[in-house]
Design a protein around this motif. Structure first.
Motif, mmCIF file in Angstrom:
data_model
loop_
_atom_site.group_PDB
_atom_site.id
_atom_site.type_symbol
_atom_site.label_atom_id
_atom_site.label_comp_id
_atom_site.label_asym_id
_atom_site.label_seq_id
_atom_site.Cartn_x
_atom_site.Cartn_y
_atom_site.Cartn_z
ATOM 1 N N SER A 24 0.826 -1.207 0.000
ATOM 2 C CA SER A 24 0.000 0.000 0.000
ATOM 3 C C SER A 24 0.858 1.254 0.000
ATOM 4 O O SER A 24 0.372 2.336 0.275
ATOM 5 C CB SER A 24 -0.940 -0.020 1.199
ATOM 6 N N SER A 25 2.168 1.100 -0.254
ATOM 7 C CA SER A 25 2.993 2.295 -0.395
ATOM 8 C C SER A 25 4.083 2.024 -1.432
ATOM 9 O O SER A 25 4.255 0.892 -1.891
ATOM 10 C CB SER A 25 3.633 2.670 0.933
ATOM 11 N N ALA A 46 -7.486 5.551 -1.297
ATOM 12 C CA ALA A 46 -6.261 4.844 -0.900
ATOM 13 C C ALA A 46 -5.618 4.124 -2.082
ATOM 14 O O ALA A 46 -6.293 3.712 -3.027
ATOM 15 C CB ALA A 46 -6.585 3.847 0.197
ATOM 16 N N THR A 63 -3.482 0.993 -3.717
ATOM 17 C CA THR A 63 -3.100 -0.417 -3.552
ATOM 18 C C THR A 63 -2.197 -0.796 -4.711
ATOM 19 O O THR A 63 -2.399 -0.351 -5.847
ATOM 20 C CB THR A 63 -4.317 -1.355 -3.569
#
Lengths: 465, 410
Positions: free
Chosen positions: B148-149, B348, B350
Motif C-alpha cells: 500500500s505504499s 487509498a 493499492t
C-alpha cells in the motif's frame, strides 16, 4: 475513436498481406529446393481491450506430419542398407563368377578332375601329366583371386563404412548447431521454420547412413538415437565429439558396440549394409573359401602314401596347418613342376610307377569323389569337393541376388512414402498462385478501406466550416 | 438590476465556454499522445439570489474541469517488448529519478507505457519517467513487500543481466523395453542435466533383464559426487491380462542429490509410460533446465512479471511490475508527462500484480492510445462556438437594453 480503429485495422491487414505475399514468393522460389517445406502465415483476429483491432500475424506455420517423415526415413534407410550391401557384393560377385562360368572356382575344380580322368587313360603321357599340373595351378590361382576379391570387398566395405561414419558425425554436429540456433530463436519468438527445414534435411541424410529415431524436446531441440535407443545426439555435441566411432572391427554408438549384433542394434542405413558386408558376408565368404581350400589340401594329402606330409596341394609349401586364410596361401607342390610323372605316381613317390599303373591316379580321383564334412555357415555339412564348390559359388552369388531383390522391394515402398511426403509438405505452385490472387484482392480491399476512412476524416473536418 | 446580472451571466457563460474551448484544444492537440486522458468541462449553475419569486437575478454559470481517467483508450500493437499497456483498471508506478543518488524521487502514476532502456538500462518512458517494480528473489518468488505504499519499489533495469542458467530439477523417462531381450541383456540411455552453475552433467539409466520373466533391474549412474537413491530397483511387467506389457506395480522415482556446497540440489527422475513389449528399445529421456546463456531479450507477461529470455531458450522472472489502483481514478491530480499523483479525492492506493483483483492485465508489445475521439471533440467545438456566440449576443442585447434605458431621458 472508431475511425482510427478502422485505419489501424486496415493497416494491419496491409501488413499481413505483404508478409503473405513475401511468404508465397519464398514458397514459389523454393518449389524445387530439396527438403523445403511449404510455409503458411498463421493469422488470427487481433483483440485489444475487448475490441477487434484488425489481424495479427502469429508466426510462420510449417506443418509437417512427423509420423509420415518417420516412416519415410525408416523405409529409405532400409532401402539404402540393401543398396549399399548390394553394391559392395556386386563387385565381389563379378570376381566370383557363376558356378558354370569358365572363371569360377567350381569350374576350375571340375577341370582338374577332368584332367585326372584323361590322365587315367594315358597315364604315362607327358602332356596329360602337364595338363594336370596346369589345371592344378589354375585352381590355385582361382582360389587366390577369389580370396583376394573377398578381402578387397571387405576392405572396401570398411572404408565406405568409415566414410559413412564420418558423414553421420559431420551431419550430427551440424544438427547440434541448428538445435542451439532453433532453441535460441524460438525462445525469442523468432521464426525457426527454415532452420527446421535444414535440420530435417540433415536428419534425412543421417537416416540414409544409419536408421534413427528422433524426438523433439519442448525447447525445439531434437534428440537423435539409433533404432535401438543408443543416443547419438542429445542437446548439443562438444566440439570434435564423435558419437559414432569405428575402431578396428567395432562400431560404437554412445560408448556401446553396435556392430556385434547389427540386426538388433543398427537395423538399417548404409552403415548397416556395409557392416553386414564387412563383418558378416565377407568373413562368411572367406570362411567358405578357406574350408574349400582346406578340403582340397587335406583330400590330396590323404591320397598320398604318408598323409601327414604335403600332398599335391600345400599350405604355402607345408602340410595342412590351419584353415583360417588358407584360400590365400594354398599352393601347388613344387615337386610336381620339375617331375610331372609325380601326378601319376604320387607327389611323395621317389620313383615313377610303371607306365599304365593307375592306382595312384585312382586315389587322386577318389579325393574328388569322397564325401567330407565341412563346417562353414550356409554350406552343406557333408559334400564332395565339387558339390561343395558349386554350392559355395551359388550361395555367395545368392547373397548378392538376395540383397538386390530386397533392395528393389524396399525401393518401391521408400519411393511411395517419399512421394507422399513431398506431396504433403512440398510446394504446389498452382495453390500458391491461387493464394497470390487472394492476397492481391485482400490488399486492394484494405487499401480501399484506408481511402474511405481518409475521406470520412475529411468530411469530419468540413463539419466546422 | 436584473439587466446587469444578465450581462454578467453572459460574460460568465463566455468565460465558461472559453475554458471548454481550451479543454477541446488540449484534447485535440494530445489526441496522439500515448496514455492521454481527455479533459472534460462540465457546467453548473450559479444562483446569487434565491427566495424571490417576483424578480430574477441571473447568477451565471461555473465550469468544472475533470479528467476522464477511467475511460480506456484504444490499445494498439507495437514492435517493442517494453511497450506496455494496461488492459483494464490500474496504472504503472513511475518516478522522475532513476536512483536515490540522483535526488529524492517523487512517485507518480501513469498509463503511458512507451518504455525504453536509457543509457544505464533503466526503463524510461517518453516523458522521462522511470518504471518501478519489485525485484524478485533468485527463485522467482516475490519477497515480502508493502502493497500500500511505494516503499519497496526499485527502478527496473534491464542492463547488466549477463549470464544465467537454470538448473534441472525434474527429468522424466518413458519408453519401451524389448520383451524379447535375453536374460542379462542391458540397455542404457544417457541424458544431460544442468547443475546450478550451468555445467552439463550426464546421468545414465541402465535397464538389465533379470533371469525372472518380465523382470528388469533399473539402475542409475550419476556423475561424480552425486548420490542416487535408490541406486537400483526392480520393475516387473505384466505378461498377460488387461495390463499386459504395463508395469505390475508402481514405478520407482529416482532422486539424484548433489554434493552440498553449501546446500545440495536434487534432481528427480520420474518414470512414466514405460512398457515392455516385443520391439525395439525406444527410450525418451527429457528434463528441464538449461545451460548458462546470455540474455537476448525481455518479455512481460499478463501479470506484469518481467522475464529475461536467454539465448539458450531459458526464461527467468526478474521483476514484478506492480499495477497501482486507487478507489477513484478520476480523482487523481493531473501532472506533467501524462502522470497523476494521489489527490484528495483519489482514495487509498493499492499495489498488486496485474490481472488480479481489480487490476487490469499488462500487455507487452502494445500502447494505449489517447481516449480522445476527434469527432466528439469537433462536434463539441461547434457547440462551444455557437454557445459562445449566444452568450455574446446576451451581452450585446443587454448592452442595447441598458442603452435603451439611458435614452429614456433626453
Amino acid at each position: 475513436m472508431s475511425l482510427q480503429l478502422a485505419l489501424s485495422a486496415a493497416l494491419s491487414g496491409l501488413r499481413a498481406t505483404q508478409q503473405q505475399a513475401a511468404l508465397v514468393s519464398h514458397n514459389i522460389s523454393n518449389a524445387t529446393t530439396t527438403g523445403y517445406v511449404r510455409k503458411d502465415l498463421d493469422l488470427t483476429a487481433s483483440v485489444s481491450g475487448g475490441r477487434g483491432a484488425g489481424v495479427r500475424v502469429d508466426g510462420i506455420g510449417r506443418r509437417v506430419d512427423e509420423l509420415l517423415i518417420r516412416d519415410a526415413r525408416f523405409e529409405q534407410s532400409r532401402y539404402t542398407a540393401q543398396a549399399a550391401r548390394a553394391s559392395v557384393l556386386a563387385d565381389y560377385a563379378t570376381a566370383l563368377g557363376q558356378p558354370q562360368d569358365e572363371r569360377s572356382v567350381s569350374t576350375a575344380l571340375a577341370k582338374l578332375q577332368q584332367a585326372f580322368s584323361q590322365l587315367r587313360d594315358q597315364s604315362d603321357n607327358d602332356s596329360a601329366q602337364a595338363a594336370v599340373v596346369d589345371k592344378a595351378d589354375a585352381l590355385v590361382r582361382r582360389l587366390h583371386d577369389t580370396a583376394a576379391a573377398a578381402n578387397a570387398a571387405q576392405t572396401d566395405a570398411r572404408n565406405r563404412l568409415q566414410a559413412s561414419v564420418d558423414q553421420v558425425n559431420g551431419a550430427l554436429s551440424r544438427i547440434s548447431d541448428l538445435n542451439t540456433a532453433i532453441a535460441r530463436q524460438s525462445a525469442q519468438g523468432a521464426d525457426t521454420s527454415d532452420l527446421r527445414d535444414q535440420r530435417d534435411l540433415l536428419l534425412d541424410q543421417v537416416s540414409e547412413e544409419i536408421g534413427i529415431r528422433t524426438y523433439t524436446r519442448e525447447s525445439g531441440e531434437v534428440v537423435v538415437m539409433t533404432r535401438n535407443g543408443q543416443t547419438l545426439l542429445d542437446r548439443e555435441l562438444a566440439p570434435g565429439e564423435k558419437p559414432l566411432q569405428l575402431t578396428g572391427t567395432d562400431l560404437t554408438a554412445g560408448g556401446k558396440v553396435i556392430s556385434a549384433n547389427p540386426d538388433q542394434d543398427i537395423q538399417s542405413g548404409r552403415i548397416m549394409g556395409y557392416a553386414q558386408v564387412a563383418f558378416q558376408d565377407m568373413p562368411r565368404a572367406l570362411r567358405q573359401l578357406d574350408e574349400l581350400a582346406a578340403g582340397i589340401v587335406q583330400q590330396f594329402q590323404a591320397a598320398e602314401a604318408d598323409p601327414t606330409q604335403p600332398g599335391l596341394f600345400t599350405d604355402a609349401g607345408a602340410a595342412y596347418g590351419t584353415t583360417a586364410g588358407l584360400a590365400g596361401r594354398i599352393a601347388v607342390n613344387d615337386a610336381v613342376r620339375s617331375n610331372t610323372w609325380k601326378v601319376q605316381s604320387g607327389v611323395q613317390a621317389t620313383t615313377p610307377l610303371a607306365p599304365g599303373d593307375q592306382t595312384q591316379i585312382d586315389r587322386f580321383l577318389g579325393a574328388f569323389k569322397a564325401t567330407r564334412s565341412f563346417s562353414a555357415t550356409d554350406m552343406p555339412a557333408n559334400a564332395t569337393l565339387g558339390d561343395y564348390a558349386t554350392s559355395m559359388v551359388s550361395t555367395q552369388q545368392g547373397y548378392r541376388t538376395n540383397a538386390e531383390s530386397e533392395m528393389k522391394t524396399r525401393k518401391i515402398s521408400a519411393d511411395a512414402l517419399q512421394n507422399a511426403r513431398i506431396n504433403r509438405d512440398g510446394v504446389n505452385v498452382d495453390d500458391e498462385m491461387q493464394k497470390l490472387l487472394l492476397i492481391e484482392q485482400s490488399y486492394g480491399a484494405s487499401a480501399q478501406v484506408i481511402q474511405v476512412a481518409g475521406r470520412m476524416l475529411d468530411t469530419l473536418l468540413q463539419i466546422g466550416n | 438590476m436584473s439587466l446587469f446580472s444578465a450581462m454578467r451571466s453572459g460574460v460568465s457563460g463566455m468565460s465558461a465556454q472559453s475554458s471548454r474551448m481550451a479543454a477541446i484544444s488540449d484534447n485535440i492537440s494530445n489526441s496522439a499522445t500515448v496514455g492521454y486522458k481527455r479533459a472534460a468541462v462540465d457546467f453548473s449553475t450559479l444562483v446569487t439570489s434565491s427566495g424571490s419569486d417576483t424578480t430574477y437575478s441571473a447568477g451565471g454559470v461555473r465550469s468544472n474541469v475533470h479528467y476522464q481517467v477511467l475511460k480506456d483508450g484504444t490499445i494498439q500493437g507495437t514492435q517493442s517488448a517494453t511497450d506496455l499497456a494496461i488492459d483494464g483498471r490500474g496504472f504503472f508506478v513511475v518516478t522522475n529519478r532513476a536512483t536515490a543518488a540522483q535526488g529524492t524521487p517523487s512517485y507518480a502514476l501513469t498509463r503511458a507505457g512507451s518504455f525504453l532502456p536509457d543509457d544505464q538500462g533503466f526503463l524510461r518512458n517518453s516523458a522521462y519517467q522511470y518504471l518501478q517494480g519489485w525485484k524478485l528473489g533468485p527463485d522467482g518468488t516475490l519477497p515480502a513487500v508493502n502493497k500500500s505504499s511505494f516503499d519497496n519499489l526499485t527502478t527496473i533495469s534491464i542492463a547488466g543481466l549477463a549470464y544465467g542458467g537454470s538448473k534441472t530439477t525434474q527429468m522424466s523417462f518413458s519408453g519401451n523395453l524389448p520383451a524379447q531381450a535375453a536374460n542379462g541383456a542391458s540397455f542404457d540411455t544417457t541424458s544431460t542435466f544442468y547443475d546450478g552453475i550451468g555445467n552439463p552433467m550426464d546421468v545414465k539409466l541402465t535397464w538389465t533383464k533379470t533371469a525372472n520373466p518380465n523382470e528388469w533391474t533399473l539402475s542409475a549412474t550419476a556423475p561424480g559426487g552425486y548420490t542416487v537413491a535408490p541406486a537400483s530397483s526392480t520393475v516387473t511387467f505384466d505378461a498377460t491380462g488387461p495390463n499386459a506389457g504395463l508395469p505390475s506395480g508402481a514405478l520407482p522415482t529416482i532422486t539424484l542429490t548433489s554434493p552440498a556446497n553449501p546446500t545440495s540440489d536434487t534432481v528427480t527422475i520420474g518414470l512414466s509410460n514405460v512398457t515392455q513389449l516385443n520391439g525395439d528399445y525406444v527410450p525418451q529421456f527429457v528434463g528441464d533446465g538449461a545451460k548458462a546463456g546470455r540474455v537476448s531479450t525481455v518479455d512481460i507477461d499478463k501479470a506484469g512479471t518481467l522475464w529475461a529470455i536467454y539465448d539458450n531458450g531459458a526464461r527467468q522472472p526478474l521483476y514484478q511490475i506492480p499495477i497501482a489502483d486507487v478507489v477513484n481514478p478520476d480523482g487523481l491530480t493531473v501532472q506533467d508527462g501524462n502522470t497523476y499523483t494521489l489527490g484528495a479525492d483519489s482514495g487509498a492506493l493499492t499495489l498488486g500484480a496485474g490481472n488480479s483483483g481489480t487490476a487490469g492485465s499488462v500487455a507487452g508489445y502494445s500502447l494505449e492510445q489517447s481516449n480522445v475521439d476527434i469527432a466528439e471533440e469537433l462536434v463539441s467545438l461547434i457547440e462551444t462556438q455557437r454557445a459562445y456566440s449566444s452568450n455574446a449576443t446576451i451581452v450585446r442585447t443587454a448592452d442595447e437594453m441598458v442603452d435603451e434605458t439611458t435614452r429614456l431621458k433626453r
